[in-house]
Write a protein that holds these residues in place. Sequence first.
Motif, PDB file in Angstrom:
ATOM      1  N   GLY A  90      -6.358   5.708 -11.622  1.00  0.00           N
ATOM      2  CA  GLY A  90      -6.386   6.249 -10.274  1.00  0.00           C
ATOM      3  C   GLY A  90      -5.038   6.800  -9.841  1.00  0.00           C
ATOM      4  O   GLY A  90      -4.067   6.829 -10.604  1.00  0.00           O
ATOM      5  N   LYS A  91      -5.005   7.226  -8.603  1.00  0.00           N
ATOM      6  CA  LYS A  91      -3.788   7.714  -7.958  1.00  0.00           C
ATOM      7  C   LYS A  91      -3.683   7.038  -6.601  1.00  0.00           C
ATOM      8  O   LYS A  91      -4.672   6.916  -5.881  1.00  0.00           O
ATOM      9  CB  LYS A  91      -3.840   9.238  -7.745  1.00  0.00           C
ATOM     10  N   ILE A 144      -5.704   7.191   0.730  1.00  0.00           N
ATOM     11  CA  ILE A 144      -4.485   6.798   0.010  1.00  0.00           C
ATOM     12  C   ILE A 144      -4.728   6.424  -1.449  1.00  0.00           C
ATOM     13  O   ILE A 144      -3.780   6.240  -2.197  1.00  0.00           O
ATOM     14  CB  ILE A 144      -3.778   5.625   0.712  1.00  0.00           C
ATOM     15  N   LEU A 145      -5.990   6.288  -1.831  1.00  0.00           N
ATOM     16  CA  LEU A 145      -6.309   5.878  -3.197  1.00  0.00           C
ATOM     17  C   LEU A 145      -7.495   6.707  -3.662  1.00  0.00           C
ATOM     18  O   LEU A 145      -8.463   6.871  -2.921  1.00  0.00           O
ATOM     19  CB  LEU A 145      -6.652   4.381  -3.203  1.00  0.00           C
ATOM     20  N   ARG A 146      -7.411   7.221  -4.888  1.00  0.00           N
ATOM     21  CA  ARG A 146      -8.505   8.055  -5.388  1.00  0.00           C
ATOM     22  C   ARG A 146      -8.611   7.935  -6.908  1.00  0.00           C
ATOM     23  O   ARG A 146      -7.711   7.428  -7.571  1.00  0.00           O
ATOM     24  CB  ARG A 146      -8.303   9.513  -4.979  1.00  0.00           C
ATOM     25  N   GLU A 205     -16.546   7.542  -8.014  1.00  0.00           N
ATOM     26  CA  GLU A 205     -15.141   7.129  -8.094  1.00  0.00           C
ATOM     27  C   GLU A 205     -14.813   6.288  -6.871  1.00  0.00           C
ATOM     28  O   GLU A 205     -15.443   6.405  -5.824  1.00  0.00           O
ATOM     29  CB  GLU A 205     -14.194   8.312  -8.218  1.00  0.00           C
ATOM     30  N   PHE A 206     -13.846   5.427  -7.037  1.00  0.00           N
ATOM     31  CA  PHE A 206     -13.448   4.533  -5.951  1.00  0.00           C
ATOM     32  C   PHE A 206     -12.269   5.147  -5.213  1.00  0.00           C
ATOM     33  O   PHE A 206     -11.334   5.656  -5.823  1.00  0.00           O
ATOM     34  CB  PHE A 206     -13.090   3.152  -6.505  1.00  0.00           C
ATOM     35  N   LYS A 207     -12.345   5.071  -3.895  1.00  0.00           N
ATOM     36  CA  LYS A 207     -11.319   5.633  -3.024  1.00  0.00           C
ATOM     37  C   LYS A 207     -10.962   4.604  -1.960  1.00  0.00           C
ATOM     38  O   LYS A 207     -11.703   3.648  -1.750  1.00  0.00           O
ATOM     39  CB  LYS A 207     -11.838   6.898  -2.332  1.00  0.00           C
ATOM     40  N   LYS A 264       5.016  10.246  -1.803  1.00  0.00           N
ATOM     41  CA  LYS A 264       4.852  10.316  -3.255  1.00  0.00           C
ATOM     42  C   LYS A 264       3.481   9.794  -3.671  1.00  0.00           C
ATOM     43  O   LYS A 264       2.919   8.913  -3.041  1.00  0.00           O
ATOM     44  CB  LYS A 264       5.913   9.483  -3.951  1.00  0.00           C
ATOM     45  N   GLU A 265       2.978  10.346  -4.748  1.00  0.00           N
ATOM     46  CA  GLU A 265       1.736   9.872  -5.335  1.00  0.00           C
ATOM     47  C   GLU A 265       2.060   9.264  -6.698  1.00  0.00           C
ATOM     48  O   GLU A 265       2.853   9.817  -7.457  1.00  0.00           O
ATOM     49  CB  GLU A 265       0.737  11.022  -5.490  1.00  0.00           C
ATOM     50  N   TRP A 266       1.446   8.119  -6.977  1.00  0.00           N
ATOM     51  CA  TRP A 266       1.710   7.379  -8.203  1.00  0.00           C
ATOM     52  C   TRP A 266       0.405   7.130  -8.953  1.00  0.00           C
ATOM     53  O   TRP A 266      -0.665   7.170  -8.368  1.00  0.00           O
ATOM     54  CB  TRP A 266       2.351   6.029  -7.875  1.00  0.00           C
ATOM     55  N   ASN A 267       0.511   6.828 -10.236  1.00  0.00           N
ATOM     56  CA  ASN A 267      -0.648   6.346 -10.976  1.00  0.00           C
ATOM     57  C   ASN A 267      -1.037   5.005 -10.374  1.00  0.00           C
ATOM     58  O   ASN A 267      -0.187   4.304  -9.812  1.00  0.00           O
ATOM     59  CB  ASN A 267      -0.312   6.168 -12.455  1.00  0.00           C
ATOM     60  N   ALA A 268      -2.317   4.617 -10.500  1.00  0.00           N
ATOM     61  CA  ALA A 268      -2.760   3.378  -9.878  1.00  0.00           C
ATOM     62  C   ALA A 268      -3.791   2.649 -10.724  1.00  0.00           C
ATOM     63  O   ALA A 268      -4.581   3.263 -11.441  1.00  0.00           O
ATOM     64  CB  ALA A 268      -3.357   3.665  -8.505  1.00  0.00           C
ATOM     65  N   SER A 269      -3.743   1.326 -10.597  1.00  0.00           N
ATOM     66  CA  SER A 269      -4.764   0.466 -11.180  1.00  0.00           C
ATOM     67  C   SER A 269      -5.004  -0.667 -10.192  1.00  0.00           C
ATOM     68  O   SER A 269      -4.211  -0.887  -9.277  1.00  0.00           O
ATOM     69  CB  SER A 269      -4.306  -0.087 -12.536  1.00  0.00           C
TER      70      SER A 269
END
Length: 156
Positions: free
Chosen positions: A112-113, A96-98, A57-59, A121-126
């Motif tokens: 991702g998040k 900060i990204l996972r 996974e990318f972080k 806050k944590e958000w969905n991510a692309s």
Amino acid sequence: MLSLQKPLIYLFLSYLSLVLFNQASYAQNFPASQRICGDWENQAKSLRIRIYMEHQEFKAKIIWFSDTEGKPMSYWKDKRNPDPKLRNRTILGMSILRDLEYKADKGTWENGKVYDSKHGKEWNASASINKKGLLKVRGYWHFKWIGKSMIFHRIR
């Protein structure tokens, strides 16, 4: 002296050609999914992140940020984190990204998040990389059109 300049110029040009060739070869051999890996800086030049792959996974983590108050980067803590146990961790080096996954059919990274330490806050991510080589990371709430993007350029 003039006779020495020509060989030095040829030597420099040979070296430059070798460096550029090696970079081009490396980029071609690099899997498409890992093009996102590396160090990136945002457009405002106030944040640098390192994206890497760990356990398929990318972080990403923060490797530098500007501070307008003149305090050292180690001073800043994750004070708005909803988990009281994490409020004392430093922003520098923080993940900060996972969970980003590469989608080969689209050439994007999805599902991702992303964590926003300014708001806790944590958000969905692309994420995606455009034809100019700029990285676009989008944080969103359930639907991509409800969110915010940051644009980064590669620094390494």
